[in-house]
Each structure stands twice: as structure tokens, then as C-alpha cells.
Design a protein around this motif. Structure first.
Motif, mmCIF file in Angstrom:
data_model
loop_
_atom_site.group_PDB
_atom_site.id
_atom_site.type_symbol
_atom_site.label_atom_id
_atom_site.label_comp_id
_atom_site.label_asym_id
_atom_site.label_seq_id
_atom_site.Cartn_x
_atom_site.Cartn_y
_atom_site.Cartn_z
ATOM 1 N N TYR A 93 4.886 -6.113 -11.877
ATOM 2 C CA TYR A 93 3.578 -6.121 -11.234
ATOM 3 C C TYR A 93 3.506 -5.045 -10.159
ATOM 4 O O TYR A 93 4.520 -4.564 -9.652
ATOM 5 N N THR A 94 2.284 -4.676 -9.813
ATOM 6 C CA THR A 94 2.019 -3.712 -8.744
ATOM 7 C C THR A 94 1.027 -4.359 -7.781
ATOM 8 O O THR A 94 0.871 -5.573 -7.748
ATOM 9 N N ASP A 95 0.323 -3.536 -7.029
ATOM 10 C CA ASP A 95 -0.706 -4.021 -6.116
ATOM 11 C C ASP A 95 -2.030 -4.270 -6.836
ATOM 12 O O ASP A 95 -3.000 -4.685 -6.206
ATOM 13 N N ASN A 147 2.291 1.975 -19.228
ATOM 14 C CA ASN A 147 2.053 0.837 -18.339
ATOM 15 C C ASN A 147 2.717 1.081 -16.991
ATOM 16 O O ASN A 147 3.944 1.105 -16.873
ATOM 17 N N ARG A 148 1.877 1.238 -16.002
ATOM 18 C CA ARG A 148 2.344 1.556 -14.648
ATOM 19 C C ARG A 148 3.368 0.545 -14.143
ATOM 20 O O ARG A 148 4.362 0.899 -13.516
ATOM 21 N N ALA A 149 3.124 -0.729 -14.428
ATOM 22 C CA ALA A 149 4.032 -1.759 -13.943
ATOM 23 C C ALA A 149 5.417 -1.631 -14.562
ATOM 24 O O ALA A 149 6.421 -1.946 -13.909
ATOM 25 N N LEU A 150 5.505 -1.192 -15.816
ATOM 26 C CA LEU A 150 6.812 -1.044 -16.464
ATOM 27 C C LEU A 150 7.558 0.169 -15.933
ATOM 28 O O LEU A 150 8.790 0.171 -15.916
ATOM 29 N N ARG A 151 6.846 1.178 -15.498
ATOM 30 C CA ARG A 151 7.508 2.362 -14.948
ATOM 31 C C ARG A 151 7.944 2.138 -13.508
ATOM 32 O O ARG A 151 9.090 2.431 -13.154
ATOM 33 N N VAL A 152 7.036 1.630 -12.691
ATOM 34 C CA VAL A 152 7.309 1.614 -11.250
ATOM 35 C C VAL A 152 7.036 0.273 -10.590
ATOM 36 O O VAL A 152 7.120 0.152 -9.369
ATOM 37 N N GLY A 153 6.693 -0.749 -11.361
ATOM 38 C CA GLY A 153 6.326 -2.026 -10.785
ATOM 39 C C GLY A 153 7.500 -2.850 -10.303
ATOM 40 O O GLY A 153 8.658 -2.611 -10.664
ATOM 41 N N ASN A 154 7.193 -3.837 -9.478
ATOM 42 C CA ASN A 154 8.193 -4.789 -9.016
ATOM 43 C C ASN A 154 8.554 -5.763 -10.132
ATOM 44 O O ASN A 154 7.887 -5.826 -11.170
ATOM 45 N N ILE A 157 17.339 0.685 -8.273
ATOM 46 C CA ILE A 157 17.283 0.058 -9.598
ATOM 47 C C ILE A 157 16.336 0.835 -10.508
ATOM 48 O O ILE A 157 16.613 1.057 -11.688
ATOM 49 N N LEU A 158 15.200 1.280 -9.968
ATOM 50 C CA LEU A 158 14.225 2.022 -10.773
ATOM 51 C C LEU A 158 14.788 3.349 -11.272
ATOM 52 O O LEU A 158 14.313 3.889 -12.277
ATOM 53 N N LYS A 159 15.766 3.890 -10.570
ATOM 54 C CA LYS A 159 16.360 5.173 -10.950
ATOM 55 C C LYS A 159 17.607 4.992 -11.818
ATOM 56 O O LYS A 159 18.196 5.978 -12.273
ATOM 57 N N ALA A 180 0.835 -1.213 0.000
ATOM 58 C CA ALA A 180 0.000 0.000 0.000
ATOM 59 C C ALA A 180 0.861 1.252 0.000
ATOM 60 O O ALA A 180 1.727 1.427 0.846
ATOM 61 N N GLY A 181 0.632 2.095 -0.975
ATOM 62 C CA GLY A 181 1.345 3.362 -1.057
ATOM 63 C C GLY A 181 2.698 3.296 -1.723
ATOM 64 O O GLY A 181 3.259 4.342 -2.093
ATOM 65 N N VAL A 182 3.261 2.096 -1.890
ATOM 66 C CA VAL A 182 4.604 1.972 -2.481
ATOM 67 C C VAL A 182 4.614 2.485 -3.915
ATOM 68 O O VAL A 182 5.469 3.296 -4.300
ATOM 69 N N PHE A 183 3.673 2.036 -4.703
ATOM 70 C CA PHE A 183 3.684 2.387 -6.116
ATOM 71 C C PHE A 183 3.238 3.824 -6.334
ATOM 72 O O PHE A 183 3.714 4.498 -7.250
ATOM 73 N N GLU A 184 2.328 4.299 -5.494
ATOM 74 C CA GLU A 184 1.923 5.704 -5.584
ATOM 75 C C GLU A 184 3.115 6.619 -5.305
ATOM 76 O O GLU A 184 3.308 7.639 -5.977
#
Length: 539
Positions: free
Chosen positions: A451-453, A429-436, A343-345, A38-42
Motif C-alpha cells: 500500500y501507499t498513501d 503497480n506503484r504499490a508493488l514497486r515502492v509500497g509498504n 528491503i526495497l533495494k 507525504a513524499g515517501v513514495f514519491e
């Protein structure tokens, strides 16, 4: 069996514990899993540094100057000014200047001409404009700094740089500079003074000694690049710690971060100080290091790094030098061993000003496409080197630094449109930008999911790097993907008969065939037509 009491009992959470502690335990686990996400991806979505698309520009070679004749005096011999249609070639060593002649060949691009091409860069979908060094230096590449606080006159002025930053920000984009803080140019006034006078206040800014060729320690034994003594606090104050330091001053001028040249030579401690100084000056700024080492321990000394290792793995897989199983293991190890937020950065690149261009490294278009799918779907920020979106070729230095081929920028250019499609895929695609990231269990294919939540965000990526069609059954270990889900291929091309059609997921398994060098980027259809979805209680 009388079913009614059980149904009534299950309606109560307390009764559920009484009826089946195991069921209650699973419910608790599911709830805690969702709460942990919760809140991680936001939070990631609010951070521009996560999963941003970066476009790299070598200023001298990107856009021809509108008034080149007025600038010719800025390129005195032995410097040479070329026509835009000329291609760079390897030169000869100039012992007096201690540079190669191709290092002082120019094509005349500048900051003003770059400003005129921002529509193009924004049209690609770039979020960040990254510039190779623009500070005052003798060469065309500007990695031999003479003055960090001034812009090379061939490129313009510091006011031009500020104006560029304003234009970039007006488009909702960010801008980053290349920081060359490990070494300077041998003709810099402070090095010349330190070299000539053992009592100079700058003497301890460098490391002198008879054991060094040319009398001073130089980066990679290049005498034109004497190294700064970063153990000297005065040097660090001037570079980044002091209020009027170089790093802080450029951030105040509107820059949003730094890409640090040869950051592996700067080391953990100094990098950490520099990154902290940048964040103190401009919260949310980005510091990315050029670090060829395995990424694991370099965070949080930098916010992200240039993914040398991942590049080698991607090119090795796409080029057939690394098999699917080994490539799968290598990618998973790189991602899992490093801090994921960093890694995301980090920047996922396939070529740049120091490497052969992608079209030369992978002459087979099918192999290039597979490599680029990995670049835009793996965790991190895809980094496009100018002209790569046009399949510009280029071998070793200086061939990879050819002037931009604006004649290839046409609406019907299939390579350009393919790159725009990849950028849009990543951004949409949200998962490609910020997903696990989670590896998919496969025996013959490379596969992973982002993937996300939310189940609907899931993206499953499968690739066949071999030169033969491959049939495989893969396990997608995502508890929220429902049995029978139709998986839609986001990169399906109706004009391509070899393109994978939509497929289905049954009991977490998919059975599919991918053509040679084929790939599929799949997303679950959670709202099929007809009014029924088994995702109604699973989000």
C-alpha cells in the motif's frame, strides 16, 4: 433534537474540538498519518534502485558469438570450447590447475553478442542488467580474478564493456557488475609474486602460513581462490578507497553499481567502507551483497542484499515444505526486522548461477507460478536469471549454467508470456514497486497487502500453497478501503475456469476460496461505472 446547531458547529474545526475531543483526536491522527507518508513514495519512485526488475546474465552462456572461429585461440587446452547445443556436465579435478574441468569449459558468449540481445532483455521489461564477473580470469565463471581492471579476452575488452554500458543507458536501463573482492585467482601476478617473495610489497595482501593447504588462506578451502587481506589499508585503497581504485574506476566507465560476491565474508566494516566509496564516486549507485545470513543488521553496510532467506521461504512454501501459517510469519519477520528502505533495494531471486534452476527445484508448474507471484509482489527487486523466463531446467553446478535456449524464445511461448505478465504487473503497480508491506490476518492462506498513501494503489495478495482448495475469511486492515469495494483480480485468466473471479470487501473482511496452489492479486475498483464512488473524499 435540533440538528442544525450541531451541523453548524461541526463546520468549524475549533468547534469540533469543543463538541468532541475524541473526534478531533482521531482527525489529528489521520492527518498526521497522511503527513508521515507525504513524499515517501514519491522519493522512492525517483530512486531507480527501489523495486527495479533485474535480469542476470552469465556472459559465456547467454548469446553465441557472431564469429566464434576467430576466437578459438583464446581457449587453449585444457580449456574446451563447446557447441551451443551442448549441455554442461560435471567434470574431473585437475590438480595442476587446481580447478574442475567443467570450470574451464566454454561456450563462447561475449559482450558483443550480448549487446545484440538488448532488445530481448528490454522487451522483458528489465530495468537493470546484471553481469556475472567479466574481469580477467582463468575460468569460465571468472570468480578467480587475475586482473580486476581488464576484461577477459574471451568476453572482449574494457572498451566493449563501456560500449555495452552506453547501449544499456540509451534504453533507459542500468547496468551492474559482479565484484569479487574477497579473493583472487592463484595465478594472478600479484599473488604469484607475493607467494614467491616474502619481501614483496604484495606479501601482506594475502595471508600465508603453513596451516593453510597450499600455503595461503583460501576461500572455502579452494586453493585456486586465495583470500585478500582486507585488513590491509593498501588492499582497500586499491579495491575501492583510492581515486584510481577498481570500484571507482568501473563506475566512472558507466557502471551503475556492484553485486558483491560472498559479501558475508567481507564483513560489516569493510562492506560499509566499500558502499560509501561507491556512493562518493557515483551518488545513487547500488551496492548489493551476496549475504546468506538473516538480513536485519547488514544494512546500511550495503544498500541491499540477495535474499537467500526469503528464497528458501518462498520455495519451501510453494513446494509444500512450509505451511501457510508458518510461511506468513517468516515473511513478516524478514520484512519487519529489516530496514524497509533497504528491503526495497534487495533482490528477490528464486534461482541463479549457484543454485538449481527454478524449473528443477519446483517441477510442478502450479508451484512455480505461486513462487513467482510471491517473487514479484513481495517488497524488493525481482531478479530473473537468464532462461528462467523460459523454464530452462538445470541441476547443481554446472548444470544450472547451460547456454541460453534461444530456440524457445517465441511469441506463443506461454511460459515466456507469463513471465512478461509478472514483470508488467510489478512495474505497472506503484504499490508493488515502492509500497509498504502489511500482513493480512488469515488462518489458512498466506496474505499481505502492498500500500501507499493512495487507496487506489493498494494491492492485496492471497495465496494457497496447499494441494487442496481452501476457503478462508481474511481481515484487510486498511482504513482507506471502503465498505463494499469490488476487488479486481489482476491475474485472473478468463481461459482458466479455476481463476478467482473479482470479489468484494465488506467491513474490511473478504470471504473467498482459492484452488490448490491458487493465488489472487487484488486491486480496489475506486471508480466503478455509474458516476458514484464512495472514494470521493478518501484518496
Amino acid at each position: 433534537m435540533n440538528r442544525q446547531p450541531l451541523v453548524t458547529c461541526l463546520a468549524s474545526a475549533l468547534c469540533a474540538f469543543a463538541v468532541s475531543p475524541a473526534i478531533a483526536q482521531r482527525v489529528d491522527y489521520a492527518n498526521s498519518f497522511d503527513q508521515a507518508l507525504a513524499g515517501v513514495f514519491e522519493a522512492r519512485e525517483k530512486d531507480w534502485r527501489d523495486g527495479a526488475v533485474v535480469y542476470q546474465v552469465y556472459v559465456d552462456r547467454f548469446a553465441p558469438s557472431a564469429n566464434l572461429d576467430a576466437k578459438r585461440a583464446l581457449y587453449p587446452a585444457p580449456k574446451r570450447l563447446h557447441a551451443w547445443t551442448d549441455l554442461p556436465t560435471h567434470g574431473v579435478y585437475l590438480p595442476e590447475a587446481k580447478v574442475w574441468s567443467h570450470e574451464i569449459d566454454f561456450w563462447g558468449g561475449d559482450l558483443q553478442s550480448l549487446r545484440g540481445k538488448l532488445d530481448y532483455i528490454q522487451g522483458l521489461g528489465a530495468d537493470v542488467l546484471y553481469l556475472n564477473p567479466i574481469d580477467l580470469a582463468y575460468t569460465n565463471h571468472k570468480y578467480d580474478t587475475l586482473d580486476y581492471r581488464a576484461v577477459s579476452p574471451e568476453y572482449g575488452t574494457r572498451d566493449d564493456a563501456r560500449a555495452l554500458a552506453r547501449d544499456v543507458h540509451a534504453r533507459g536501463m542500468k547496468i551492474m557488475l559482479d565484484g569479487v573482492f574477497n579473493h583472487m585467482g592463484r595465478n594472478s601476478p600479484i599473488f604469484r609474486q607475493a607467494e614467491a617473495d616474502p619481501h614483496s610489497k604484495y606479501r601482506d595482501w594475502f595471508v600465508f602460513g603453513p596451516q593453510y593447504a597450499g600455503g595461503a588462506r583460501a576461500w572455502a578451502l579452494a586453493e585456486n581462490l586465495p583470500e585478500l587481506n582486507l585488513e590491509n589499508p593498501a588492499v582497500r585503497d586499491d579495491l575501492f578507497n583510492g581515486h584510481d581504485s577498481i570500484v571507482r574506476g568501473w563506475l566512472r566507465d558507466g557502471m551503475d553499481g556492484w553485486r558483491l560476491d560472498v559479501a558475508f565474508d567481507i564483513g560489516f566494516k569493510v562492506l560499509g567502507e566499500l558502499t560509501q566509496a561507491a556512493h562518493d564516486e557515483k551518488p545513487g549507485s547500488l551496492v548489493v551483497g551476496e549475504i546468506a545470513n538473516f538480513p536485519k543488521e547488514w544494512y546500511p553496510s550495503v544498500d541491499g542484499l540477495i535474499h537467500f532467506t526469503l528464497r528458501q521461504v518462498i520455495l519451501g512454501v510453494a513446494g509444500g515444505r512450509i505451511d501457510a501459517a508458518t510461511g506468513q510469519q517468516m515473511i513478516a519477520r524478514i520484512v519487519q526486522d529489516a530496514d524497509y528502505e533497504h528491503i526495497l533495494k534487495s533482490w528477490v531471486y528464486l534461482d541463479n548461477h549457484d543454485t538449481v534452476r527454478l524449473a528443477t527445484a519446483l517441477p510442478d508448474p502450479a508451484q512455480r507460478r505461486l513462487a513467482q507471484v510471491l517473487q514479484f509482489t513481495l517488497p524488493g527487486s525481482p531478479n530473473l536469471y537468464y532462461g528462467t523466463e523460459l523454464d530452462m531446467p538445470g541441476g547443481d553446478d554446472p548444470e544450472m549454467r547451460a547456454p541460453m535456449r534461444w530456440d524457445l524464445v517465441k511469441a506463443d511461448n506461454p511460459v515466456l508470456n507469463w513471465n512478461k505478465r509478472l514483470v508488467a504487473l510489478h512495474k505497472d503497480n506503484r504499490a508493488l514497486r515502492v509500497g509498504n508491506y502489511r500482513a493480512i490476518t488469515a488462518s489458512k492462506l498466506i496474505g499481505f497487502e502492498r500500500y501507499t498513501d493512495r487507496a487506489a494503489d493498494t494491492v492485496v495478495v492471497l495465496l494457497n500453497p496447499s494441494d487442496m482448495p481452501v476457503t478462508d475469511t481474511v481481515l484487510v486492515a486498511n482504513s482507506k478501503l471502503m465498505d463494499g469495494t469490488r476487488m479486481v483480480n489482476l491475474l485472473a485468466d478468463k481461459a482458466d475456469p479455476a481463476a478467482l473471479a473479482d470479489t468484494r470487501l465488506f467491513a474490511a473482511l473478504m470471504h473467498l476460496t482459492l484452488p490448490a496452489h491458487g493465488f489472487a492479486v487484488l486491486k480496489p475498483d475506486v471508480a466503478p461505472p455509474g458516476g458514484y464512488t464512495n472514494y470521493k473524499r478518501v484518496q
